[in-house]
Every structure is written in structure tokens, then in C-alpha cells.
Write a protein that holds these residues in place. Sequence first.
Motif, mmCIF file in Angstrom:
data_model
loop_
_atom_site.group_PDB
_atom_site.id
_atom_site.type_symbol
_atom_site.label_atom_id
_atom_site.label_comp_id
_atom_site.label_asym_id
_atom_site.label_seq_id
_atom_site.Cartn_x
_atom_site.Cartn_y
_atom_site.Cartn_z
ATOM 1 N N VAL A 261 57.326 -53.657 103.760
ATOM 2 C CA VAL A 261 58.707 -53.272 104.089
ATOM 3 C C VAL A 261 59.386 -52.713 102.826
ATOM 4 O O VAL A 261 59.383 -53.363 101.764
ATOM 5 N N TRP A 262 59.936 -51.474 102.972
ATOM 6 C CA TRP A 262 60.675 -50.842 101.870
ATOM 7 C C TRP A 262 62.161 -51.111 102.006
ATOM 8 O O TRP A 262 62.721 -51.123 103.101
ATOM 9 N N GLN A 263 62.779 -51.367 100.839
ATOM 10 C CA GLN A 263 64.230 -51.328 100.795
ATOM 11 C C GLN A 263 64.663 -49.846 100.771
ATOM 12 O O GLN A 263 63.845 -48.950 100.549
ATOM 13 N N ILE A 264 65.917 -49.613 100.972
ATOM 14 C CA ILE A 264 66.412 -48.229 100.902
ATOM 15 C C ILE A 264 66.348 -47.753 99.446
ATOM 16 O O ILE A 264 66.817 -48.435 98.525
ATOM 17 N N LEU A 265 65.755 -46.606 99.271
ATOM 18 C CA LEU A 265 65.598 -46.047 97.920
ATOM 19 C C LEU A 265 66.712 -45.044 97.606
ATOM 20 O O LEU A 265 67.135 -44.274 98.482
ATOM 21 N N GLU A 266 67.118 -45.074 96.337
ATOM 22 C CA GLU A 266 68.133 -44.113 95.868
ATOM 23 C C GLU A 266 67.438 -42.868 95.305
ATOM 24 O O GLU A 266 66.330 -42.958 94.756
ATOM 25 N N ASN A 267 68.060 -41.781 95.470
ATOM 26 C CA ASN A 267 67.542 -40.576 94.829
ATOM 27 C C ASN A 267 67.750 -40.664 93.309
ATOM 28 O O ASN A 267 68.751 -41.233 92.837
ATOM 29 N N LYS A 268 66.838 -40.095 92.548
ATOM 30 C CA LYS A 268 66.883 -40.153 91.088
ATOM 31 C C LYS A 268 66.834 -38.739 90.489
ATOM 32 O O LYS A 268 66.314 -37.803 91.135
ATOM 33 N N GLN A 269 67.307 -38.636 89.266
ATOM 34 C CA GLN A 269 67.339 -37.322 88.588
ATOM 35 C C GLN A 269 67.012 -37.522 87.094
ATOM 36 O O GLN A 269 67.488 -38.463 86.473
ATOM 37 N N ILE A 270 66.179 -36.636 86.555
ATOM 38 C CA ILE A 270 65.869 -36.651 85.116
ATOM 39 C C ILE A 270 66.092 -35.242 84.582
ATOM 40 O O ILE A 270 66.171 -34.270 85.333
ATOM 41 N N ASN A 271 66.190 -35.157 83.287
ATOM 42 C CA ASN A 271 66.410 -33.859 82.631
ATOM 43 C C ASN A 271 65.148 -33.014 82.650
ATOM 44 O O ASN A 271 64.019 -33.527 82.629
ATOM 45 N N SER A 273 62.360 -30.862 81.213
ATOM 46 C CA SER A 273 61.489 -31.002 80.027
ATOM 47 C C SER A 273 61.577 -32.390 79.421
ATOM 48 O O SER A 273 61.520 -32.576 78.177
ATOM 49 N N SER A 274 61.783 -33.430 80.299
ATOM 50 C CA SER A 274 61.758 -34.809 79.815
ATOM 51 C C SER A 274 60.380 -35.160 79.294
ATOM 52 O O SER A 274 59.360 -34.710 79.832
ATOM 53 N N PRO A 275 60.304 -35.929 78.232
ATOM 54 C CA PRO A 275 58.995 -36.250 77.652
ATOM 55 C C PRO A 275 58.192 -37.164 78.568
ATOM 56 O O PRO A 275 58.730 -37.847 79.446
ATOM 57 N N ASP A 276 56.915 -37.173 78.299
ATOM 58 C CA ASP A 276 56.044 -38.098 79.051
ATOM 59 C C ASP A 276 56.530 -39.528 78.858
ATOM 60 O O ASP A 276 56.960 -39.916 77.759
ATOM 61 N N GLY A 277 56.448 -40.303 79.916
ATOM 62 C CA GLY A 277 56.832 -41.708 79.839
ATOM 63 C C GLY A 277 58.276 -41.960 80.181
ATOM 64 O O GLY A 277 58.756 -43.099 80.102
ATOM 65 N N THR A 278 58.998 -40.853 80.514
ATOM 66 C CA THR A 278 60.399 -41.039 80.889
ATOM 67 C C THR A 278 60.473 -41.874 82.174
ATOM 68 O O THR A 278 59.735 -41.643 83.129
ATOM 69 N N MET A 279 61.349 -42.893 82.208
ATOM 70 C CA MET A 279 61.499 -43.753 83.397
ATOM 71 C C MET A 279 62.202 -42.997 84.511
ATOM 72 O O MET A 279 63.258 -42.427 84.298
ATOM 73 N N ILE A 280 61.568 -42.974 85.639
ATOM 74 C CA ILE A 280 62.161 -42.327 86.810
ATOM 75 C C ILE A 280 62.903 -43.341 87.677
ATOM 76 O O ILE A 280 64.031 -43.101 88.119
ATOM 77 N N TYR A 281 62.246 -44.536 87.930
ATOM 78 C CA TYR A 281 62.856 -45.526 88.843
ATOM 79 C C TYR A 281 62.514 -46.908 88.314
ATOM 80 O O TYR A 281 61.358 -47.317 88.327
ATOM 81 N N GLU A 282 63.510 -47.546 87.806
ATOM 82 C CA GLU A 282 63.297 -48.866 87.231
ATOM 83 C C GLU A 282 63.005 -49.884 88.358
ATOM 84 O O GLU A 282 63.686 -49.911 89.389
#
Length: 297
Positions: A261-271, A273-282
Motif C-alpha cells: 500500500v502506497w501513501q500519497i506521493l508529492e511531486n518533487k523538483q530538482i535543479n 544539472s544537479s550532481p549525482d547523489g542529489t536527494m530526490i525524495y527523502e
Amino acid sequence: YFSDPEPYDTITYSATLNDSAQIDVTATIRGSEVTLSPKNPEFHGTVKVTFWASDGTFFVSSNEVSVSFTEVNDPAQWQSLTNQKINEDSPSGTVIYQSLKTKCTDVDTPVQVSIISNHQHYELYFDGNDLKIRNLELNYVTQETVQLSCNGASASFSLGFNDVDDPAVWQALSNKEVNEDSADGTIVYPSLKAKCSDIDSQINMQVASQHSHYNLYFDNNDLKIKNLEANYNGAEAVNLDCNGIPASFSLNVKSIDDPAVWQILENKQINYSSPDGTMIYENLKSKCSDIDDEEII
């Protein structure tokens, strides 16, 4: 048979029996009448007797007279019979009337006692002097008259049956299974009440066991479940009572692999050319749960 030329004389009479007659008969004189009485009521045969007359001076005898006692076939005699009762469903060989044949006597003929009434629901027969029953129809309780004959002499008594409360009878029960998380009103055992019968009483069936993870109840003849604990699974014995007679079956609540069962997910945004390892969804994995599998893949 005697006369006296002197009409004023008083004549007295007597009788003597020959030696063999004295064994079997007595003679009684009353005035001018003589009564011969057998000492044994069943005596029959011929005896010889001589009668005597006396006027006080002379003693005159008659000729020897032969007197015959004719044999008579006396009817059989029944003693008073009492009514009898036995329990319904009595086994074959149960004594109905002890020593019944001895209740009839016949001084002239050997006793022959027979049953002359007809009985469709059982059979009566003699075992020695006792009257017994066999092949008694189950649950038969109607009173009937038993008619008898003893050397042609009839007699009767009433035969009744004590009503016995037969226990309820269960058919064999099969084990049952329902899925976990089954909805209220799910049938656990269809027509369960029809699995018990009681010829004497109305069926009163109850669930006798306690169950902490669900409730069981009857809806007409069906056994149903309600308030089933979410995700509970396991097997338990269901104990039943039908008019005081116990029975049981096993109820298994079968495990079902519930989907994640999934909870409702929020849309996410990153800059861009973000570097590798940038957190998308904590803590994204925490947004999904699976009650059946602890590890989320």
C-alpha cells in the motif's frame, strides 16, 4: 322307595357306601334326601351305595344302587391380569409380562397360551413362561391391548410405552476455511443446523466456544462470521452444542498475501544539472507498506 304300613311311625334314613366308594365320595342325609359329594372335585366314575330305612324297630335296606359321576371338561381359568409398561425403544428380548403362562390354570387339560391380537409395530412371543417383545419400532409409544387365549379362555391386558427423551444426533462435520479479512456475513458453514436431528425436541443449536479474533453467529441454518480481526489468520476448534450434545469442527482463517500500500506521493523538483547523489525524495520507502512482507523492495 320305602313304605311303612303303620303311617304314624317316624322313618329315618341312612346310606352306606361300598369300600371303594368311601375313598372318593361322602354321603349326606337330610330328612329323606341323600346327597353324594365327591371328595375330589375332579372325581368321575361309578360308586355303589345302599340306602337304609328304620322305624325305630326294624332296619330295612334297599338294593345296591350304582351312581355315576360324569366327567366334565372344566374351562381354563385366568387370574386377574395387570396392565404393563416398558420404555420406548426397548431391545429385543425385553420381558413384557413375567410368568404370564402361570396366570392360567386348567384342571383337565395341559395349558396352551397363545397371543391372538395382531401388533404391527412389534412382535410378542413366549420364552418359557415369560412374554417378551422384539423388533419394537423406534420411538413407538402408542398403548395397545394384548389379547390372549388359554385353552379357549380369553383374557387381555394393556401394554403401554414410557416416552423416553432420545438424545440429539449429529452427522459427521467437515472442517471449514475462510479467507483472512473476510467481510461480515461470510458463511462459515452452510446449513449447519441441518446436521443435527432430535426426534423428540426442537433443535436448539449454539456456538459453545469463545473466539477472540472474530464472532460466529447463526443466520437461519447457516453459521456466519463477523468482526474478523484484520489480517488475522490461524486455525481454531469451533465447539457446538445441539440440545445438550456436543460436536466440533476446525475453522481455518487462511492467510492472503495483501498487496503493498502506497501513501500519497508529492511531486518533487530538482535543479537542472544537479550532481549525482542529489536527494530526490527523502524517506521514500516509508511511503510504502506491506503487512505481509517486512522488507520493501
